[in-house]
Design a protein around this motif. Sequence first.
Motif, PDB file in Angstrom:
ATOM      1  N   ALA A  41       0.760  -1.533   0.151  1.00 52.75           N
ATOM      2  CA  ALA A  41      -0.066   0.169   0.125  1.00 52.75           C
ATOM      3  C   ALA A  41       0.768   1.104   0.147  1.00 52.75           C
ATOM      4  O   ALA A  41       0.587   2.214  -0.640  1.00 52.75           O
ATOM      5  N   PHE A  42       1.868   1.183   0.755  1.00 52.42           N
ATOM      6  CA  PHE A  42       2.836   2.494   0.779  1.00 52.42           C
ATOM      7  C   PHE A  42       3.576   2.513  -0.506  1.00 52.42           C
ATOM      8  O   PHE A  42       3.723   3.727  -0.950  1.00 52.42           O
ATOM      9  N   GLU A  43       3.936   1.427  -1.298  1.00 54.05           N
ATOM     10  CA  GLU A  43       4.698   1.631  -2.554  1.00 54.05           C
ATOM     11  C   GLU A  43       3.601   2.244  -3.542  1.00 54.05           C
ATOM     12  O   GLU A  43       3.868   3.200  -4.327  1.00 54.05           O
ATOM     13  N   LEU A  44       2.218   2.039  -3.370  1.00 54.44           N
ATOM     14  CA  LEU A  44       1.439   2.201  -4.158  1.00 54.44           C
ATOM     15  C   LEU A  44       1.219   3.909  -4.119  1.00 54.44           C
ATOM     16  O   LEU A  44       1.014   4.691  -4.877  1.00 54.44           O
ATOM     17  N   LEU A  45       0.917   4.062  -2.846  1.00 53.99           N
ATOM     18  CA  LEU A  45       0.772   5.640  -2.387  1.00 53.99           C
ATOM     19  C   LEU A  45       1.952   6.336  -2.969  1.00 53.99           C
ATOM     20  O   LEU A  45       1.611   7.487  -3.759  1.00 53.99           O
ATOM     21  N   GLU A  46       3.190   5.809  -2.691  1.00 50.12           N
ATOM     22  CA  GLU A  46       4.290   6.663  -3.202  1.00 50.12           C
ATOM     23  C   GLU A  46       4.512   6.908  -4.619  1.00 50.12           C
ATOM     24  O   GLU A  46       4.882   7.912  -5.059  1.00 50.12           O
ATOM     25  N   GLY A  50      -4.416   3.238 -13.066  1.00 51.62           N
ATOM     26  CA  GLY A  50      -3.111   3.461 -12.630  1.00 51.62           C
ATOM     27  C   GLY A  50      -2.398   2.472 -11.718  1.00 51.62           C
ATOM     28  O   GLY A  50      -1.375   1.944 -11.441  1.00 51.62           O
ATOM     29  N   PHE A  51      -3.687   1.870 -10.978  1.00 51.20           N
ATOM     30  CA  PHE A  51      -3.504   0.754 -10.265  1.00 51.20           C
ATOM     31  C   PHE A  51      -2.856  -0.449 -10.964  1.00 51.20           C
ATOM     32  O   PHE A  51      -2.030  -1.074 -10.526  1.00 51.20           O
ATOM     33  N   LYS A  52      -3.554  -0.734 -12.096  1.00 48.88           N
ATOM     34  CA  LYS A  52      -3.008  -1.960 -12.863  1.00 48.88           C
ATOM     35  C   LYS A  52      -1.627  -1.673 -13.338  1.00 48.88           C
ATOM     36  O   LYS A  52      -0.863  -2.741 -13.200  1.00 48.88           O
ATOM     37  N   LYS A  53      -1.335  -0.488 -13.699  1.00 48.99           N
ATOM     38  CA  LYS A  53       0.011  -0.259 -14.218  1.00 48.99           C
ATOM     39  C   LYS A  53       0.863  -0.504 -12.916  1.00 48.99           C
ATOM     40  O   LYS A  53       1.945  -1.285 -13.164  1.00 48.99           O
ATOM     41  N   PHE A  54       0.533   0.123 -11.764  1.00 50.71           N
ATOM     42  CA  PHE A  54       1.710  -0.198 -10.602  1.00 50.71           C
ATOM     43  C   PHE A  54       1.709  -1.625 -10.121  1.00 50.71           C
ATOM     44  O   PHE A  54       2.906  -2.156  -9.982  1.00 50.71           O
ATOM     45  N   HIS A  55       0.600  -2.279 -10.285  1.00 50.01           N
ATOM     46  CA  HIS A  55       0.678  -3.724  -9.842  1.00 50.01           C
ATOM     47  C   HIS A  55       1.388  -4.562 -10.721  1.00 50.01           C
ATOM     48  O   HIS A  55       2.431  -5.339 -10.397  1.00 50.01           O
TER      49      HIS A  55
END
Lengths: 422, 422
Positions: free
Chosen positions: B366-371, B409-414
Amino acid sequence: MGQVPITFIRQVLALISYTPLLDDPKFPEDVKKRAREILAGCRGGSVGSYTDSPGIEIIRKHVAEYIQRRDGGIPCDWQDVVLSAGASDGIKAVMKLLINEEGGKKPGVMVPIPQYPLYSATIAEFNMSLAGYYLNEEKNWGLDIKELERSISEAKKTTNVRAIVIINPGNPTGQVLSRENIEEIIKFAYKEKLIIFADEVYQDNVYAEGSKFHSFKKVLTELGEPYSKMELASFMSCSKGYMGECGLRGGYAEVINLCPNVKAMYLKSISAMLCPTVLGQAVMDCVVAPPKEGEPSYATWKKEKDSVLKSLNERAKLVADTFNSIDGISCNTVQGAMYAFPQIKLPAKAIEAAKAKGQAPDAYYAFELLERTGICIVPGSGFGQKPGTYHFRTTILPQTEKLREMLEGFKKFHTEFVKEHQ
Amino acid sequence: MGQVPITFIRQVLALISYTPLLDDPKFPEDVKKRAREILAGCRGGSVGSYTDSPGIEIIRKHVAEYIQRRDGGIPCDWQDVVLSAGASDGIKAVMKLLINEEGGKKPGVMVPIPQYPLYSATIAEFNMSLAGYYLNEEKNWGLDIKELERSISEAKKTTNVRAIVIINPGNPTGQVLSRENIEEIIKFAYKEKLIIFADEVYQDNVYAEGSKFHSFKKVLTELGEPYSKMELASFMSCSKGYMGECGLRGGYAEVINLCPNVKAMYLKSISAMLCPTVLGQAVMDCVVAPPKEGEPSYATWKKEKDSVLKSLNERAKLVADTFNSIDGISCNTVQGAMYAFPQIKLPAKAIEAAKAKGQAPDAYYAFELLERTGICIVPGSGFGQKPGTYHFRTTILPQTEKLREMLEGFKKFHTEFVKEHQ
């Protein structure tokens, strides 16, 4: 409270609730400006959003400015200000921090007798211990340090006394503490390492000549170190003062010098309840930052405020004077707040009659009064009183004409009651 | 909640706050009628007065009528309805009644895992014991009676289990319980003599085809005796549904079959806090008694309500579908409420990286996603999850376009995150 609402407060509420009114030419510009300012502090510009748990930042800042003004410039950090749904909510949230037992002893809280029942109820709910100290009726309900010392040394035998509650101006006793008395109390609290709970919700309700409200924060700060570093929580409400907006549930706590770990726990603990009502927060904002001279709402606000306070002032005198004119009743000067707590001398026969009914003598008196006249008072036993003395609490809130009528009925009842029980 | 306020609710608020608006021709007659009705229930005709602690009588009666309608005519006694400042306030007030220890054992409360953190916080605050039961992710977060039995027999060793909390529709899990499942739970609670806490604040938020909200009150009553005599508390809020008026703090509890002594204690205990905010009570009134067909505000109200619920419905599907399209993420159907609680498969290297940072693996994620993206989710460890599984909670509340953007954005991050930690 039955008093006429303050127009400025109610107009701001209407505009933030239903924002198309922001364009209505009927509303003064300062009301609109205030409404916009509050809305800008709300997420999504809506009072329907949760706010931060300690309240909207701009309102906390307005509170801090108010406190600073009130205390003659002594700084107030807005981050020490936590908004609440009325003072009761704020008091409970801070008192909760004392719950922990130490060395198998319950935490104890010193509370005045007579007291406002929120304290006894909260202390019971949190499974803490109440250490009562008697107010000195002969000194217009002031605090005697000797009595505080008697109370704490008694309480220490079984409990770990952590805090002292002071209600100033007093509920139900109507006293306004002198600066000297407050200094003594602070020094006592310092010696005993007590957190001070200053219930100052009646800070705008001071009537008697020569009486002045001194906040504990101001006195403690002016005493300098070590006192200025003491833990203190002061509480304020929208339900009293000249506004009397009880049902809207607005209030705040200023909590200073709290250990950072405890402060973190405090903020965490209130977050479980999400946030105090946004409209209650908005009322608090209007109370701490009322219209200023030159602004369109100022004249009306000033007139409304002065009229309420003037009338309360007159009624405070009327109530005490009338009770003192009745044989067997004595009443201290109502220096502030909204109540009188007169002492009644009950004939021995009345005390017997009460016993036969299984009632406290002052409750018996109150029930007789209610049944015969429809007048409602609260017997002193509901607030606590010195054993063998009898009191009742009455309020100065009814409008003057109604109050006059009530006092006449009361006088007539009392005379008859005493005659019957002679 | 960021959604557009319901005009009817906000107009009523404006009129009861600032009563000169009652004469303003801009406002529809049904709004004025409602405002007058609420004001007539307020002492002195002002929302600034304290109300009875359980709330204004006419509003409690409207709530009772709403419940009766909702439950197909099953009677609701308005005296079983207690208004509160949001559901949280109501839940705490009822849970407080369980505090007493018996036989040296702490009272225990069964709470789902994952759960809404109010429960764990309240149970800790009241020094009670939390008995967690896992929801069955394979059965769309339903309740397995075997798991309830496992949980209670474990908890009974050390605590006196008194109550079971069910959140339906689920927070954070988004399930809507089937009628059969509710029947099983009621029978289990009966066998174990548990008070049921039915957190039903999302009762208007049901999206999935074939899903329907069944209240515990209705099912329990229709099961007949002995179940219909069980102690049940059901909670509702103005913060959810189609209105989302979180900041206004309105809610109610319906508490049935409570032993009269306990009920008396309940009413006494809430009276220490005086009354829930009158404006929050008024919002509840508008929610349980919205404009009726034929009334001037009906069309707008219907349009606003339908639009919010339709959009939430679409977003519920969008969120689950998108997460399911991402490799390594699986998400149950969001049948109701406002959240999804997807499971993530984290690569072993990510779990190691989290350990090295002293973080829970899902918190690290979650922190990685946020940052990296600015997207904020809550790690599953904040709600509880089966050991060795990882989840997060996200909401369906952002408007569709924003949500779409977020999900991309989420998909790309994951994808990147997994690649980096392979």
